[in-house]
Design a protein around this motif. Structure first.
Motif, short mmCIF file in Angstrom:
data_model
loop_
_atom_site.label_atom_id
_atom_site.label_comp_id
_atom_site.label_asym_id
_atom_site.label_seq_id
_atom_site.Cartn_x
_atom_site.Cartn_y
_atom_site.Cartn_z
N ALA A 168 23.68 49.18 41.24
CA ALA A 168 23.43 50.50 40.66
C ALA A 168 23.61 50.54 39.15
O ALA A 168 22.76 51.05 38.43
CB ALA A 168 24.32 51.55 41.33
N CYS A 169 24.72 50.01 38.64
CA CYS A 169 25.03 50.12 37.21
C CYS A 169 24.85 48.79 36.49
O CYS A 169 25.37 48.62 35.38
CB CYS A 169 26.46 50.63 37.03
SG CYS A 169 26.73 52.29 37.65
N GLN A 170 24.12 47.87 37.07
CA GLN A 170 23.96 46.55 36.47
C GLN A 170 22.67 46.51 35.66
O GLN A 170 21.63 47.02 36.08
CB GLN A 170 23.93 45.48 37.54
CG GLN A 170 24.19 44.08 37.02
CD GLN A 170 24.36 43.10 38.16
OE1 GLN A 170 23.60 43.10 39.11
NE2 GLN A 170 25.36 42.25 38.07
N GLY A 237 39.42 51.31 33.59
CA GLY A 237 39.74 49.93 33.94
C GLY A 237 38.71 49.32 34.86
O GLY A 237 38.28 48.17 34.68
N SER A 238 38.27 50.08 35.85
CA SER A 238 37.23 49.59 36.77
C SER A 238 35.92 49.37 36.04
O SER A 238 35.17 48.43 36.36
CB SER A 238 37.05 50.58 37.92
OG SER A 238 38.26 50.75 38.64
N SER A 239 35.60 50.23 35.07
CA SER A 239 34.38 50.04 34.29
C SER A 239 34.43 48.76 33.48
O SER A 239 33.44 48.04 33.36
CB SER A 239 34.16 51.25 33.37
OG SER A 239 34.05 52.44 34.11
N LEU A 240 35.59 48.47 32.93
CA LEU A 240 35.73 47.27 32.11
C LEU A 240 35.65 45.99 32.93
O LEU A 240 35.37 44.91 32.39
CB LEU A 240 37.05 47.30 31.34
CG LEU A 240 37.17 48.37 30.25
CD1 LEU A 240 38.58 48.41 29.70
CD2 LEU A 240 36.18 48.12 29.13
N GLU A 241 35.88 46.07 34.23
CA GLU A 241 35.82 44.88 35.07
C GLU A 241 34.43 44.26 35.08
O GLU A 241 34.28 43.07 35.38
CB GLU A 241 36.27 45.21 36.50
CG GLU A 241 37.77 45.40 36.64
CD GLU A 241 38.20 45.56 38.07
OE1 GLU A 241 37.36 45.32 38.96
OE2 GLU A 241 39.36 45.92 38.31
N ARG A 242 33.42 45.03 34.76
CA ARG A 242 32.07 44.46 34.65
C ARG A 242 32.04 43.37 33.58
O ARG A 242 31.31 42.38 33.71
CB ARG A 242 31.06 45.55 34.29
CG ARG A 242 30.80 46.54 35.39
CD ARG A 242 30.00 47.72 34.89
NE ARG A 242 28.76 47.32 34.27
CZ ARG A 242 27.94 48.16 33.63
NH1 ARG A 242 28.27 49.45 33.53
NH2 ARG A 242 26.82 47.74 33.08
N LEU A 243 32.82 43.55 32.54
CA LEU A 243 32.89 42.54 31.48
C LEU A 243 33.79 41.39 31.88
O LEU A 243 33.54 40.23 31.56
CB LEU A 243 33.41 43.17 30.18
CG LEU A 243 32.63 44.37 29.65
CD1 LEU A 243 33.35 44.96 28.44
CD2 LEU A 243 31.22 43.98 29.28
N PHE A 244 34.86 41.69 32.63
CA PHE A 244 35.80 40.64 33.02
C PHE A 244 35.17 39.66 34.00
O PHE A 244 35.43 38.45 33.94
CB PHE A 244 37.05 41.25 33.65
CG PHE A 244 37.75 42.27 32.79
CD1 PHE A 244 37.51 42.34 31.43
CD2 PHE A 244 38.66 43.17 33.35
CE1 PHE A 244 38.16 43.27 30.64
CE2 PHE A 244 39.31 44.10 32.57
CZ PHE A 244 39.06 44.17 31.22
N GLU A 245 34.38 40.17 34.92
CA GLU A 245 33.87 39.34 36.01
C GLU A 245 32.69 38.48 35.59
O GLU A 245 32.34 37.53 36.28
CB GLU A 245 33.47 40.23 37.19
CG GLU A 245 34.66 40.92 37.85
CD GLU A 245 34.23 41.90 38.91
OE1 GLU A 245 33.02 42.02 39.14
OE2 GLU A 245 35.11 42.55 39.50
N ALA A 246 32.03 38.81 34.48
CA ALA A 246 30.90 38.02 34.03
C ALA A 246 31.37 36.73 33.39
O ALA A 246 32.42 36.68 32.75
CB ALA A 246 30.06 38.83 33.03
#
Length: 852
Positions: A168-170, A237-246
């Motif tokens: 959805a947000c990718q 924090g959950s929004s920032l996880e998109r950057l952490f997981e990449a």
């Protein structure tokens, strides 16, 4: 209607060309006079015909058709979206490059162009909320990067995947590597959009995903963090996880992965110091850059104004954000210390208790986690979400009665049986968690009842759509109808169905194993009795008195064994009766708690209808067929609908092993080997049911295969030939051999040397133990940090490693060495607590049983 139904039938049968011709023939029979107002039916039929042309890959015809039928379309947004998608695909088929410099150009000039980028820009600017639609941003970035010849977007399949199959947000900038020209083009076009739509939150976030320098990244992310923390939004924090997981993909690794998480922590630390100071405000951008960045150009960055005397909640959520980042990095104890500081700051915030419970769960202390989540629930008794979280934590800690009481709080007041009401509401998450808890408590019947209910829900989902088959054709909602049919085809691949079917299948397999164990025990006892009678007869021929004494001793022992078995059966029956009584009492108490319902004969009749007719699963077990047949039915559905899940093929192998079907077991091994692995931490969050590593499952079952189906025991030459051929491919060797055991041991050792992580080494240790070649060194020398994302493995990985060491009969000294390491990493974990410790609630043997 019949013409349209015939076209749909051809489409679904694969005859898409015929479907287009049928629609054209139908349109030729209708009145072609232009109408003052287009009808919804004509609009949907035109868009459906266009989707057929797209499936046929006739993109030029589809674009021409869209331009021709523009006056017939009612849903203008859907028309514009489809046109933008086709224009984007044509960038690949026609190999065109859009000649836009995006510098010194106005957005209004771009909107007048007739190309893919302009089409997406018109969608993004058509209303004040359009810019919040991530699908439009995916399309814009895909069109722009395709026109700039990005190497990952040079095929139609890649472009279609980007447009239609992303989350959805990718967006493409989340995971594609960009060069300078692509980054500059994205930067220019998003600056134009931000000027036109300054209130859009998505437009403020997306530049973070393509920031090409540490300075630019910190400047943007700092503004986002401050804005969200002032609003009191813990979800940042959950929004920032998109950057952490990449994965890291830029020159500066700090912009992705664990390094990015550490960079965020350093930014947050600067703000915490400023908020705790006398000024009580967020730090300025210049101060943040000074503490986190060593770039010389930071002196040219204009300072941003700060607000004096921020509200106290700013410090609270800033501490919370740092705790969230530390949790992601696996630093659980430090995160818990911050959460305790948050509780001292604001002891009435529900989110803080929820985070504390999550951290305690990740530290391995399930009892304390359930208590903390219950504290959060008590702070807001009207919050259904936090109540559901408390139920999950109760069940995972084995507090089944407490979970049932909490679940009954939000059921229908007049419902006598809360669980029957939840089943009617198709609450699959509750039934799944309850079923797992019951299975761990060895309540097989009730557990199977819960899993069977979930499986039935998915059949009901499909049955409920029957009324829509004629309705959709009659109302011309053809595109939605086709989407619904395709959704039904894959609905049994949903995580909830997979989990329920897999758990139920393993229960049936365990029942079969128990039957086989009892049968083997009875045969051994019969053989022993036969040998005893033979020895007694021989003794009687020599010494009658001794034979008589031996017979009396045997009868006395048999009587004692029978009495012990009878006493055990009586205890088990009393235990079941007590559990049933406690369950009924808890359900009645929860149903009456807080409700003042007058009893009447009508209400009693309703209550009787609402009662579950088989809460203990007695009828389910009584009417069940052979356990292997029941398990085979579930495996067949999983193979059909969940073939991408490694657990499916692992289960298929386990079933084939018990059915003594070597070729089916080989097929399952082949499919397991083909599945590509995913990162360990991603696998743990990817599904309701934790995914098993395909390579780990493969090597363990490869060892099982050669132990169960030894080539020397195969009588059929055809099966033996197939077996040898497939084992060559599975073991990556060059020729067949008569002793596959050594080859497979070498394969397992090679796997363990290639994968030094704890989960992989755990699987290798277990596989070698199956082949009687166990060694503790693989686990004792394993890496305790996932090198792919630089994070420590969770407590579940350590528990699995401990169980594998015990399964392999490793010396206690080696097991204790590993347990000391685990206690250092997870000092709160119940699984590693010493039996004499005051915090321990379970002995190691009991914990091992509960986790098996």
């Amino acid at each position: 209607m019949h013409w349209v139904a015939y076209a749909l039938a051809n489409h679904l049968a694969g005859a898409t060309h015929t479907a287009v011709r049928v629609i054209d023939a139908y349109l030729n029979t209708t009145n072609n006079n232009s109408l003052s107002r287009p009808t919804y039916e004509d609009s949907e039929l035109a868009l459906y015909r266009n989707s057929l042309l797209e499936e046929l890959e006739q993109y030029h015809d589809a674009l021409t058709h869209l331009d021709t039928c523009r006056t017939q379309i009612v849903d203008i947004t859907a028309w514009a979206l489809k046109r933008a998608q086709i224009l984007t695909i044509l960038l690949v088929t026609d190999d065109k490059k859009i000649d836009h410099s995006f510098e010194n150009v106005k957005l209004s000039a771009l909107l007048t162009q007739d190309d893919a980028i302009s089409a997406w820009l018109r969608l993004l600017t058509q209303s004040s909320t359009s810019a919040e639609n991530y699908s439009y941003h995916r399309g814009l970035q895909t069109a722009l990067l395709t026109s700039l010849h990005h190497p990952s977007l040079q095929t139609v399949a890649a472009v279609r995947t980007m447009l239609y199959e992303q989350r959805a947000c990718q967006t493409p900038t989340d995971f594609l590597a960009l060069d300078d020209s692509q980054t500059n083009a994205l930067n220019s076009i998003y600056e134009l959009l931000q000027q036109a739509l300054p209130q859009s939150q998505v437009l403020k976030w997306i530049p973070v995903t393509y920031a090409y320098s540490k300075l630019q990244f910190i400047t943007i992310i700092n503004d986002i963090i401050i804005r969200q923390l002032r609003k009191g939004a813990p979800s940042i924090g959950s929004s920032l996880e998109r950057l952490f997981e990449a994965a890291p993909r830029y020159t500066h690794d700090e912009l992705r992965g664990a390094s990015c998480c550490k960079l965020i922590i350093s930014i947050v630390d600067v703000h915490i110091i400023s908020l705790k100071s006398d000024a009580a405000c967020f730090a300025s951008l210049a101060n943040v850059l000074e503490k986190t960045c060593t770039i010389e150009t930071i002196t040219s960055v204009p300072d941003t104004p700060t607000i004096s005397n921020e509200p106290p909640t700013s410090l609270l959520w800033t501490l919370y954000l740092k705790a969230h980042c530390l949790e992601w990095l696996g630093n659980i104890e430090s995160a818990l210390q911050l959460i305790h500081e948050c509780l001292r700051h604001t002891p009435t915030a529900v989110d803080i208790y929820e985070k504390e419970a999550r951290l305690l769960k990740r530290s391995g202390d399930l009892t304390a986690a359930a208590t903390s989540m219950d504290n959060a629930r008590c702070l807001d008794l009207a919050d259904r979400y936090i109540n559901n979280k408390a139920i999950k934590y109760f069940l995972r800690d084995g507090q089944i009665d407490q979970a049932r009481k909490a679940a009954a709080l939000f059921t229908r007041p007049e419902a006598r049986d809360a669980e029957k009401h939840l089943r009617d509401m198709q609450a699959s998450w509750y039934e799944l968690e309850l079923g797992q808890a019951l299975a761990k408590d060895n309540q097989i019947g009730p557990a199977l009842r819960q899993f069977a209910a979930i499986i039935q829900h998915f059949s009901d989902f499909i049955d409920d759509q029957f009324d829509f088959h004629t309705y959709c054709v009659r109302k011309m909602t053809l595109r939605a109808y086709v989407d619904m049919l395709r959704f039904e085809e894959r609905i049994r691949g949903h995580a909830a169905f997979r989990a329920a079917a897999q758990h139920a299948a393993y229960i049936w397999l365990n029942m079969y194993d128990e039957q086989e164990r009892k049968k083997s025990l009875e045969e051994a006892q019969a053989q022993a009795e036969k040998a005893r009678m033979s020895a007694l007869a021989e003794l009687a021929s020599r010494d009658p008195e001794a034979a008589k004494a031996a017979e009396q001793a045997a009868q006395q022992k048999s009587a004692q064994d029978a009495a012990a078995a009878k006493a055990k059966a009586k205890r088990d029956k009393m235990k079941q009766r007590k559990a049933k009584k406690a369950q009924d009492k808890a359900a009645a108490a929860a149903s009456n708690d807080g409700n003042s319902i007058q009893s009447s004969s009508a209400n009693n009749d309703v209550n009787k209808k609402d009662e579950d007719d088989d809460p203990q699963g007695v009828q389910l077990l009584a009417t069940a067929r052979d356990p292997l047949i029941e398990a085979n039915d579930l495996v067949t559905k999983l193979n059909q609908h969940a073939a991408a899940c490694p657990r499916t093929h692992a289960l298929a192998f386990d079933l084939a092993l018990r059915r003594r079907k070597p070729l089916l077991a080989l097929r399952a091994l082949q499919r397991l080997k083909k599945i590509q692995p995913i990162p360990y931490d991603t696998a743990q969050r990817n599904s309701l049911y934790k995914r098993e590593s395909p390579r780990a499952a493969f090597i363990e079952r490869l060892a099982h295969f050669i132990v169960t189906f030894s080539p020397r025991d195969i009588s059929s030459p055809v099966i033996l030939q197939v077996m040898n051929t497939e084992l060559v491919a599975l073991c990556d060797c060059t020729e067949t051999t008569s002793d596959w055991r050594d080859i497979i041991i070498a394969t397992i050792q090679r796997f363990a040397n290639e994968e030094d992580g704890l989960p992989a080494r755990t699987a290798a240790t277990r596989a070698l133990a199956i082949l009687d070649a166990s060694s503790a060194q693989f686990i004792l020398t394993a890496s305790l940090v996932d090198t792919k994302n630089n994070k420590p493995y969770p407590v579940d990985a350590f528990i699995s490693a401990r169980d594998s060491l015990r399964f392999a009969n490793i010396p206690e000294s080696d097991i204790e060495t590993f347990l000391n390491t685990a206690r250092t990493k997870f000092p709160r974990a119940q699984a590693f607590a010493l039996p004499s410790s005051e915090e321990a609630t379970l002995a190691p043997e009991e914990e091992d049983t509960s986790k098996s």
